[in-house]
Design a protein around this motif. Structure first.
Motif, PDB file in Angstrom:
ATOM      1  N   LEU A   1      -4.351 -10.016  -7.294  1.00  0.00           N
ATOM      2  CA  LEU A   1      -4.153 -11.024  -6.290  1.00  0.00           C
ATOM      3  C   LEU A   1      -2.613 -10.811  -5.928  1.00  0.00           C
ATOM      4  CD1 LEU A   1      -5.575 -13.038  -4.927  1.00  0.00           C
ATOM      5  CD2 LEU A   1      -4.222 -14.942  -5.840  1.00  0.00           C
ATOM      6  N   ARG A   2      -1.785 -10.548  -6.687  1.00  0.00           N
ATOM      7  CA  ARG A   2      -0.306 -10.775  -6.374  1.00  0.00           C
ATOM      8  C   ARG A   2      -0.069  -8.924  -5.677  1.00  0.00           C
ATOM      9  NH1 ARG A   2       3.643 -13.718  -8.398  1.00  0.00           N
ATOM     10  NH2 ARG A   2       5.048 -11.959  -8.666  1.00  0.00           N
ATOM     11  N   LEU A   3      -0.849  -7.970  -6.298  1.00  0.00           N
ATOM     12  CA  LEU A   3      -1.037  -6.841  -5.686  1.00  0.00           C
ATOM     13  C   LEU A   3      -1.575  -6.728  -4.178  1.00  0.00           C
ATOM     14  CD1 LEU A   3      -1.987  -4.784  -8.670  1.00  0.00           C
ATOM     15  CD2 LEU A   3       0.132  -4.283  -7.639  1.00  0.00           C
ATOM     16  N   LEU A   4      -2.509  -7.594  -3.883  1.00  0.00           N
ATOM     17  CA  LEU A   4      -3.003  -7.936  -2.682  1.00  0.00           C
ATOM     18  C   LEU A   4      -2.193  -8.568  -1.537  1.00  0.00           C
ATOM     19  CD1 LEU A   4      -6.861  -8.564  -3.691  1.00  0.00           C
ATOM     20  CD2 LEU A   4      -6.180  -6.750  -2.404  1.00  0.00           C
ATOM     21  N   ALA A   5      -1.398  -9.322  -2.150  1.00  0.00           N
ATOM     22  CA  ALA A   5      -0.497 -10.166  -1.382  1.00  0.00           C
ATOM     23  C   ALA A   5       0.891  -9.383  -1.188  1.00  0.00           C
ATOM     24  CB  ALA A   5      -0.168 -11.399  -2.142  1.00  0.00           C
ATOM     25  N   GLY A   6       1.147  -8.262  -1.767  1.00  0.00           N
ATOM     26  CA  GLY A   6       2.298  -7.503  -1.637  1.00  0.00           C
ATOM     27  C   GLY A   6       3.636  -7.992  -2.536  1.00  0.00           C
ATOM     28  N   PHE A   7       3.366  -8.581  -3.575  1.00  0.00           N
ATOM     29  CA  PHE A   7       4.182  -9.319  -4.387  1.00  0.00           C
ATOM     30  C   PHE A   7       4.944  -8.337  -5.420  1.00  0.00           C
ATOM     31  CE2 PHE A   7       2.529 -13.886  -3.767  1.00  0.00           C
ATOM     32  CZ  PHE A   7       3.184 -13.735  -2.488  1.00  0.00           C
ATOM     33  N   MET A   8       4.007  -7.372  -5.577  1.00  0.00           N
ATOM     34  CA  MET A   8       4.355  -6.241  -6.493  1.00  0.00           C
ATOM     35  C   MET A   8       3.664  -4.829  -6.078  1.00  0.00           C
ATOM     36  SD  MET A   8       2.163  -7.104  -9.839  1.00  0.00           S
ATOM     37  CE  MET A   8       3.054  -8.731 -10.294  1.00  0.00           C
ATOM     38  N   LYS A   9       4.054  -3.740  -6.729  1.00  0.00           N
ATOM     39  CA  LYS A   9       3.604  -2.513  -6.292  1.00  0.00           C
ATOM     40  C   LYS A   9       3.012  -1.854  -7.515  1.00  0.00           C
ATOM     41  CE  LYS A   9       6.543   0.851  -6.343  1.00  0.00           C
ATOM     42  NZ  LYS A   9       7.722   1.727  -5.963  1.00  0.00           N
ATOM     43  N   PRO A  10       1.740  -1.332  -7.237  1.00  0.00           N
ATOM     44  CA  PRO A  10       0.844  -0.825  -8.165  1.00  0.00           C
ATOM     45  C   PRO A  10       1.473   0.501  -9.100  1.00  0.00           C
ATOM     46  CG  PRO A  10      -0.165  -0.194  -6.194  1.00  0.00           C
ATOM     47  CD  PRO A  10       1.150  -0.892  -5.727  1.00  0.00           C
ATOM     48  N   THR A  11       0.873   0.657 -10.220  1.00  0.00           N
ATOM     49  CA  THR A  11       1.523   1.890 -10.822  1.00  0.00           C
ATOM     50  C   THR A  11       0.861   3.063 -10.736  1.00  0.00           C
ATOM     51  OG1 THR A  11       1.967   0.263 -12.911  1.00  0.00           O
ATOM     52  CG2 THR A  11       1.976   2.730 -13.180  1.00  0.00           C
ATOM     53  N   ALA A  12      -0.529   2.890 -10.045  1.00  0.00           N
ATOM     54  CA  ALA A  12      -1.446   3.922  -9.535  1.00  0.00           C
ATOM     55  C   ALA A  12      -2.190   3.278  -8.703  1.00  0.00           C
ATOM     56  CB  ALA A  12      -1.900   4.725 -10.884  1.00  0.00           C
ATOM     57  N   GLY A  13      -2.957   4.211  -7.986  1.00  0.00           N
ATOM     58  CA  GLY A  13      -3.988   3.995  -6.931  1.00  0.00           C
ATOM     59  C   GLY A  13      -3.523   3.442  -5.776  1.00  0.00           C
ATOM     60  N   ALA A  14      -4.275   2.764  -5.004  1.00  0.00           N
ATOM     61  CA  ALA A  14      -4.123   2.461  -3.679  1.00  0.00           C
ATOM     62  C   ALA A  14      -4.825   1.196  -3.104  1.00  0.00           C
ATOM     63  CB  ALA A  14      -4.324   3.850  -2.481  1.00  0.00           C
ATOM     64  N   ILE A  15      -4.305   0.607  -2.065  1.00  0.00           N
ATOM     65  CA  ILE A  15      -4.854  -0.680  -1.370  1.00  0.00           C
ATOM     66  C   ILE A  15      -4.800  -0.388  -0.131  1.00  0.00           C
ATOM     67  CG2 ILE A  15      -4.655  -2.883  -0.910  1.00  0.00           C
ATOM     68  CD1 ILE A  15      -3.219  -3.471  -3.645  1.00  0.00           C
ATOM     69  N   ARG A  16      -6.108  -0.404   0.566  1.00  0.00           N
ATOM     70  CA  ARG A  16      -6.362  -0.263   2.091  1.00  0.00           C
ATOM     71  C   ARG A  16      -6.630  -1.542   2.714  1.00  0.00           C
ATOM     72  NH1 ARG A  16      -5.598   5.152   3.302  1.00  0.00           N
ATOM     73  NH2 ARG A  16      -6.278   4.808   5.552  1.00  0.00           N
ATOM     74  N   PHE A  17      -6.179  -1.986   3.784  1.00  0.00           N
ATOM     75  CA  PHE A  17      -6.579  -3.243   4.503  1.00  0.00           C
ATOM     76  C   PHE A  17      -7.007  -2.283   6.022  1.00  0.00           C
ATOM     77  CE2 PHE A  17      -3.829  -6.628   2.880  1.00  0.00           C
ATOM     78  CZ  PHE A  17      -4.260  -6.631   1.676  1.00  0.00           C
ATOM     79  N   GLY A  18      -8.419  -2.308   5.889  1.00  0.00           N
ATOM     80  CA  GLY A  18      -8.909  -1.362   6.983  1.00  0.00           C
ATOM     81  C   GLY A  18      -8.688   0.000   6.973  1.00  0.00           C
ATOM     82  N   ASP A  19      -7.929   0.487   8.017  1.00  0.00           N
ATOM     83  CA  ASP A  19      -7.524   2.138   7.934  1.00  0.00           C
ATOM     84  C   ASP A  19      -6.313   2.145   7.482  1.00  0.00           C
ATOM     85  OD1 ASP A  19     -10.032   2.767   9.106  1.00  0.00           O
ATOM     86  OD2 ASP A  19      -9.568   2.278  11.217  1.00  0.00           O
ATOM     87  N   THR A  20      -5.433   1.113   7.267  1.00  0.00           N
ATOM     88  CA  THR A  20      -4.012   1.059   6.815  1.00  0.00           C
ATOM     89  C   THR A  20      -3.889   1.013   5.321  1.00  0.00           C
ATOM     90  OG1 THR A  20      -3.444  -0.060   8.861  1.00  0.00           O
ATOM     91  CG2 THR A  20      -1.838   0.179   7.115  1.00  0.00           C
ATOM     92  N   GLU A  21      -3.195   1.865   4.735  1.00  0.00           N
ATOM     93  CA  GLU A  21      -2.784   1.946   3.371  1.00  0.00           C
ATOM     94  C   GLU A  21      -1.645   0.994   3.264  1.00  0.00           C
ATOM     95  OE1 GLU A  21      -3.605   5.166   0.470  1.00  0.00           O
ATOM     96  OE2 GLU A  21      -1.404   5.296   0.559  1.00  0.00           O
ATOM     97  N   VAL A  22      -1.808   0.062   2.615  1.00  0.00           N
ATOM     98  CA  VAL A  22      -0.707  -0.922   2.532  1.00  0.00           C
ATOM     99  C   VAL A  22      -0.008  -0.742   1.172  1.00  0.00           C
ATOM    100  CG1 VAL A  22      -1.601  -2.557   4.165  1.00  0.00           C
ATOM    101  CG2 VAL A  22      -2.102  -2.740   1.551  1.00  0.00           C
ATOM    102  N   ALA A  23      -0.517  -0.336   0.242  1.00  0.00           N
ATOM    103  CA  ALA A  23       0.149   0.072  -1.005  1.00  0.00           C
ATOM    104  C   ALA A  23      -0.242   1.215  -2.094  1.00  0.00           C
ATOM    105  CB  ALA A  23      -0.085  -1.184  -1.830  1.00  0.00           C
ATOM    106  N   ASN A  24       0.649   1.876  -2.486  1.00  0.00           N
ATOM    107  CA  ASN A  24       0.453   3.002  -3.716  1.00  0.00           C
ATOM    108  C   ASN A  24       1.289   2.948  -4.551  1.00  0.00           C
ATOM    109  OD1 ASN A  24       2.444   4.494  -2.319  1.00  0.00           O
ATOM    110  ND2 ASN A  24       1.040   5.103  -0.826  1.00  0.00           N
ATOM    111  N   SER A  25       1.498   3.699  -5.461  1.00  0.00           N
ATOM    112  CA  SER A  25       2.415   4.143  -6.533  1.00  0.00           C
ATOM    113  C   SER A  25       4.034   4.084  -5.998  1.00  0.00           C
ATOM    114  CB  SER A  25       2.013   5.057  -7.696  1.00  0.00           C
ATOM    115  OG  SER A  25       2.159   6.328  -6.982  1.00  0.00           O
TER     116      SER A  25
END
Length: 359
Positions: free
Chosen positions: A44-68
């Protein structure tokens, strides 16, 4: 739509999340269920943007909001969040909390003072708090404070609503009431809700889909009925619904419990459970029969009256099994010998009844 691809989060050598792949359709109510330390709050904290993932990616629609290498800030994501602690400001009234959200959420549309007042009234009416709009948090009960936190989160009309065990601080009766409130609000808003909980009753009662996690990995993601009736792994079977895992041997579409000659038919047991030579039986699926009948021979160790049903612990050899029977069924006393048979005639009805009661 939210997409998680190969998502991982490590703290030193400890993996809080490992290879999480998941797609969450727009408007879905997803409950993330699991024991403490399974990784659900980290997700949940990764989805919220409170921390960054060590690997992989999160996309909201067509926008990549997080990666390593990059993670957009929470204020740059169109989200609302409800915390376990409510996080209300003591110097603000109820309506001030809603007004603050309307003025400061980056993705909310600009409103005039009159439009803000209309939205505040609309949202407070939605959560049943309109008559308390001038009160401060100290003058509100726990349930009322939770409603204010919920109203503040939904007021800017976010695309995604993240909820981190929001009902855990409330008493049992109030939790049941708030489940219904949140479910009704989801129907009215149509926003995507991601709801973290360790309470299986909440997850089964509220969600469109339940994601069960253990040790940073996804064990199963399915509709509540499927999770309950068709668990894929031993962990899901025992964590959701407290199934008894009977050891034995699978022979094609039949199962022979260890140390017996009886045969139980396959009622949809997963391949993973079959490979481990296990047969899951929910407490309400047992038939308790006289000792001379066919079945697993055991002794009633515990008999508890629970209003609409009785709960039993039956000891078979050195294994204890949980069983529950409707109050109209014959009562068994502690010390009596019984035979256990799996696959009650009304199994389908019984499991559906359990899910209805949870809702």
């Amino acid at each position: 739509m939210i997409r998680l691809q190969g998502l991982e989060k490590h703290y030193g050598k400890t993996a809080a999340l490992s290879q999480v792949d998941l797609t969450i359709p727009q408007g879905e109510f997803l409950a993330i269920l699991g024991p403490s330390g399974c990784g659900k709050t980290t997700l949940l904290r990764l989805l919220a943007g409170f921390m960054k993932p060590t690997a992989g990616a999160i996309r909201f629609g067509d926008t990549e909001v997080a990666n390593s290498k990059y993670s957009s800030k929470p204020e740059n994501r169109n989200i609302g969040m409800v915390f376990q602690s409510f996080a209300l400001w003591p110097h603000m009234t109820v309506e001030d909390h809603i007004r603050f959200a309307l003025r400061n959420h980056r993705f909310t549309r600009k409103r005039t003072v009159e439009e803000q007042a209309e939205r505040i009234t609309e949202v407070l009416q939605l959560v049943g708090m309109e008559s308390f709009r001038k009160r401060y948090p100290a003058a509100l009960s726990g349930g009322q404070q939770q409603r204010v936190a919920l109203a503040r989160a939904i007021a800017p009309e976010p695309d995604i609503l993240l909820m981190d065990e929001p009902l855990s601080a409330l008493d049992a009766e109030l939790r049941i009431s708030m489940r219904k409130e949140i479910k009704q609000i989801h129907k009215k808003l149509g926003a995507t809700i991601i709801y973290v909980t360790h309470d299986q009753g909440e997850a089964l009662a509220m969600a469109d889909r339940v994601l069960v996690m253990q040790q940073g990995k996804i064990e199963q993601a399915d509709a509540p009925e499927t999770i309950y009736q068709r668990p894929e792994t031993p962990f899901v079977a025992t964590f959701v619904g407290k199934a008894n895992l009977v050891e034995g041997t699978w022979h094609g579409d039949h199962f022979v419990p260890a140390g017996s000659q009886i045969r139980w038919r396959d009622n949809g047991v997963s391949e993973k459970l079959k490979q481990k030579q296990l047969y899951p039986v929910r407490p309400e699926e047992w038939q308790l029969l006289p000792a001379e009948a066919d079945g697993l021979k055991g002794e009633v160790i515990i008999s508890q009256f629970q209003g609409t049903e009785r709960h039993y612990v039956i000891r078979v050899d050195s294994q204890d099994y949980q069983a529950s029977q409707p109050i109209a069924a014959s009562a068994w006393r502690e010390g009596e010998l019984v035979s256990l048979q799996a696959g009650a005639k009304e199994t389908q009805y019984t499991t559906e009844k359990v899910l209805i009661e949870l809702r």
